[in-house]
Design a protein around this motif. Structure first.
Motif, PDB file in Angstrom:
ATOM      1  N   GLY A 154      -0.111   0.483 -10.372  1.00 57.22           N
ATOM      2  CA  GLY A 154       0.364  -0.407 -11.420  1.00 57.22           C
ATOM      3  C   GLY A 154       0.533  -1.832 -10.915  1.00 57.22           C
ATOM      4  N   GLN A 155       1.078  -1.964  -9.691  1.00 56.77           N
ATOM      5  CA  GLN A 155       1.247  -3.282  -9.092  1.00 56.77           C
ATOM      6  C   GLN A 155      -0.100  -3.955  -8.825  1.00 56.77           C
ATOM      7  OE1 GLN A 155       4.351  -4.971  -8.187  1.00 56.77           O
ATOM      8  NE2 GLN A 155       4.901  -3.495  -9.776  1.00 56.77           N
ATOM      9  N   ASN A 290      -1.137 -10.641  -1.796  1.00 58.34           N
ATOM     10  CA  ASN A 290      -0.444  -9.475  -2.344  1.00 58.34           C
ATOM     11  C   ASN A 290      -1.422  -8.346  -2.677  1.00 58.34           C
ATOM     12  OD1 ASN A 290       1.894 -10.951  -2.145  1.00 58.34           O
ATOM     13  ND2 ASN A 290       2.073 -11.389  -4.327  1.00 58.34           N
ATOM     14  N   ARG A 291      -2.573  -8.711  -3.226  1.00 56.77           N
ATOM     15  CA  ARG A 291      -3.566  -7.709  -3.590  1.00 56.77           C
ATOM     16  C   ARG A 291      -4.083  -6.969  -2.355  1.00 56.77           C
ATOM     17  NH1 ARG A 291      -8.998  -9.018  -7.024  1.00 56.77           N
ATOM     18  NH2 ARG A 291      -9.368 -10.473  -5.311  1.00 56.77           N
ATOM     19  N   LYS A 292      -4.343  -7.688  -1.278  1.00 58.54           N
ATOM     20  CA  LYS A 292      -4.825  -7.058  -0.051  1.00 58.54           C
ATOM     21  C   LYS A 292      -3.791  -6.084   0.507  1.00 58.54           C
ATOM     22  CE  LYS A 292      -7.934 -10.801   1.360  1.00 58.54           C
ATOM     23  NZ  LYS A 292      -8.202 -11.862   2.365  1.00 58.54           N
ATOM     24  N   GLU A 293      -2.521  -6.471   0.452  1.00 55.16           N
ATOM     25  CA  GLU A 293      -1.460  -5.606   0.947  1.00 55.16           C
ATOM     26  C   GLU A 293      -1.337  -4.346   0.095  1.00 55.16           C
ATOM     27  OE1 GLU A 293       1.533  -4.332   3.464  1.00 55.16           O
ATOM     28  OE2 GLU A 293       0.140  -6.027   3.687  1.00 55.16           O
ATOM     29  N   LEU A 294      -1.452  -4.512  -1.212  1.00 54.11           N
ATOM     30  CA  LEU A 294      -1.381  -3.354  -2.106  1.00 54.11           C
ATOM     31  C   LEU A 294      -2.554  -2.403  -1.882  1.00 54.11           C
ATOM     32  CD1 LEU A 294      -0.253  -5.141  -5.396  1.00 54.11           C
ATOM     33  CD2 LEU A 294       1.032  -3.363  -4.186  1.00 54.11           C
ATOM     34  N   LEU A 298      -2.349   1.462  -0.822  1.00 50.99           N
ATOM     35  CA  LEU A 298      -3.007   2.488  -1.626  1.00 50.99           C
ATOM     36  C   LEU A 298      -3.963   3.330  -0.785  1.00 50.99           C
ATOM     37  CD1 LEU A 298      -3.813   0.790  -5.049  1.00 50.99           C
ATOM     38  CD2 LEU A 298      -2.642   2.969  -4.715  1.00 50.99           C
ATOM     39  N   SER A 299      -4.647   2.680   0.140  1.00 55.68           N
ATOM     40  CA  SER A 299      -5.558   3.403   1.018  1.00 55.68           C
ATOM     41  C   SER A 299      -4.804   4.428   1.860  1.00 55.68           C
ATOM     42  CB  SER A 299      -6.300   2.420   1.921  1.00 55.68           C
ATOM     43  OG  SER A 299      -7.165   3.094   2.802  1.00 55.68           O
ATOM     44  N   ASP A 300      -3.648   4.019   2.369  1.00 53.70           N
ATOM     45  CA  ASP A 300      -2.813   4.942   3.144  1.00 53.70           C
ATOM     46  C   ASP A 300      -2.338   6.096   2.267  1.00 53.70           C
ATOM     47  OD1 ASP A 300      -3.133   3.264   5.294  1.00 53.70           O
ATOM     48  OD2 ASP A 300      -1.195   2.251   5.031  1.00 53.70           O
ATOM     49  N   ASN A 301      -1.966   5.761   1.027  1.00 49.41           N
ATOM     50  CA  ASN A 301      -1.494   6.785   0.094  1.00 49.41           C
ATOM     51  C   ASN A 301      -2.604   7.779  -0.243  1.00 49.41           C
ATOM     52  OD1 ASN A 301      -1.418   7.507  -3.057  1.00 49.41           O
ATOM     53  ND2 ASN A 301       0.690   7.449  -2.307  1.00 49.41           N
ATOM     54  N   GLU A 302      -3.808   7.267  -0.455  1.00 52.59           N
ATOM     55  CA  GLU A 302      -4.940   8.126  -0.794  1.00 52.59           C
ATOM     56  C   GLU A 302      -5.308   9.060   0.359  1.00 52.59           C
ATOM     57  OE1 GLU A 302      -7.764   5.207  -1.837  1.00 52.59           O
ATOM     58  OE2 GLU A 302      -6.855   4.767  -3.795  1.00 52.59           O
TER      59      GLU A 302
END
Length: 314
Positions: A154-155, A290-294, A298-302
């Motif tokens: 969402g972010q 901010n987008r790069k950090e998100l 997300l990559s770590d989460n996936e």
């Protein structure tokens, strides 16, 4: 459907609720904007103006006609008529911008709805398997990962929409700057070499085009500010940068139509526009960081989710 394909589609569908909410708000804005245009047309009719001519005639032509009729001295009634013309132009440009945005959003939503139907059965089957093992530790872990993924996605969506809105502002601002630069060159020619009627006409045509882009900027900057609020960035200062440039009527009714004054006003508008572009670029750099950090999060989460899903037997 393998795990990788499923996750890719689910990632794309994360944007759907945000876009649906945006479409609902956008349709309301379109309705209000169209009603405003109709109100302005009624206003013209009340003043016994030729509505069709007002809709078709350009700002530059209107200005030239008024100057020719009143020899450079514009009375209060004519000022109000010309102000109404500019207000109508701004309102119609706003409707055009909103309708284009609505059309583009409809295309994006249609594609997402097709994807949603494609994966519904697959998701139901996999999620049912997890629910049947609610007592297992894998269920708790899966739920935590899903919640984190939903938040991060969402972010990311909000950040990308803000970047999209900011880039739209930059494009329009660039168009306006191009016309201001050309108008300034012609105004300088008028000052020093008396460029004549052709130069004078070309100059006001570029001023008109710059004004049209400023009218579009009015809508786009407000949209950008709204997007920034969604990602907890405040940028109310942006509107102030174009405030003076969207009120050219105050200048055109000064009753002193000198070439020097026109050139000075063009330079002032260009300076305000440069300030706006600079601030937009700085804000976009923050959004990109901010987008790069998100995306990294997300990559770590996936990766965590992929490891978990691969360990579950269906």
């Amino acid at each position: 459907m393998d795990n990788k394909q499923l996750q890719e589609i689910k990632d794309r569908l994360e944007v759907l609720p945000v876009l649906e909410h945006r479409m609902e708000n956008l349709r309301g804005k379109v309705s209000v904007a169209k009603a405003n245009v109709n109100t302005l047309l009624h206003k013209f009719e009340a003043e016994s103006l030729d509505v069709e001519n007002i809709k078709k005639d350009s700002l530059a032509n209107s200005l030239r006609k008024l100057l020719g009729k009143y020899e450079g001295k514009v009375n209060k009634e004519t000022q109000e008529m010309f102000a109404a013309k500019m207000e109508y132009d701004r309102a119609t440009e706003n409707v055009s911008v909103l309708c284009k945005e609505e059309s583009e959003l409809n295309v994006r939503l249609s594609e997402l709805y097709e994807l949603k139907h494609t994966v519904e059965d697959e998701l139901a089957k996999r999620e049912e398997s997890i629910k049947n093992n609610i007592s297992a530790e894998s269920y708790k872990t899966y739920t935590e990962i899903e919640q984190e993924h939903e938040f991060l996605s969402g972010q990311l969506v909000e950040a990308e929409e803000a970047i999209r809105a900011g880039n739209n502002v930059l494009i329009t601002a660039g168009n306006a700057m191009e016309h201001l630069n050309k108008a300034e060159d012609l105004a300088t020619l008028d000052v020093w070499l008396d460029g004549g009627i052709c130069t004078h006409k070309a100059k006001y045509n570029h001023i008109e085009e710059a004004q049209r882009n400023f009218n579009i900027l009015n809508s786009q900057v407000k949209n950008f500010e709204s997007e920034l609020q969604d990602v907890n960035l405040q940028a109310s200062y942006l509107s102030s940068e174009i405030d003076s440039t969207t009120r050219a009527v105050d200048f055109w009714f000064d009753n002193i139509f000198t070439d020097l004054k026109v050139r000075d006003r063009i330079r002032s508008d260009a300076e305000s526009l440069r300030n706006l572009i600079d601030k937009i670029n700085k804000t976009l750099r923050i959004l990109e960081t901010n987008r790069k950090e998100l995306k990294k999060n997300l990559s770590d989460n996936e990766s965590k989710k992929a490891d978990l899903i691969s360990s579950i037997e269906i």
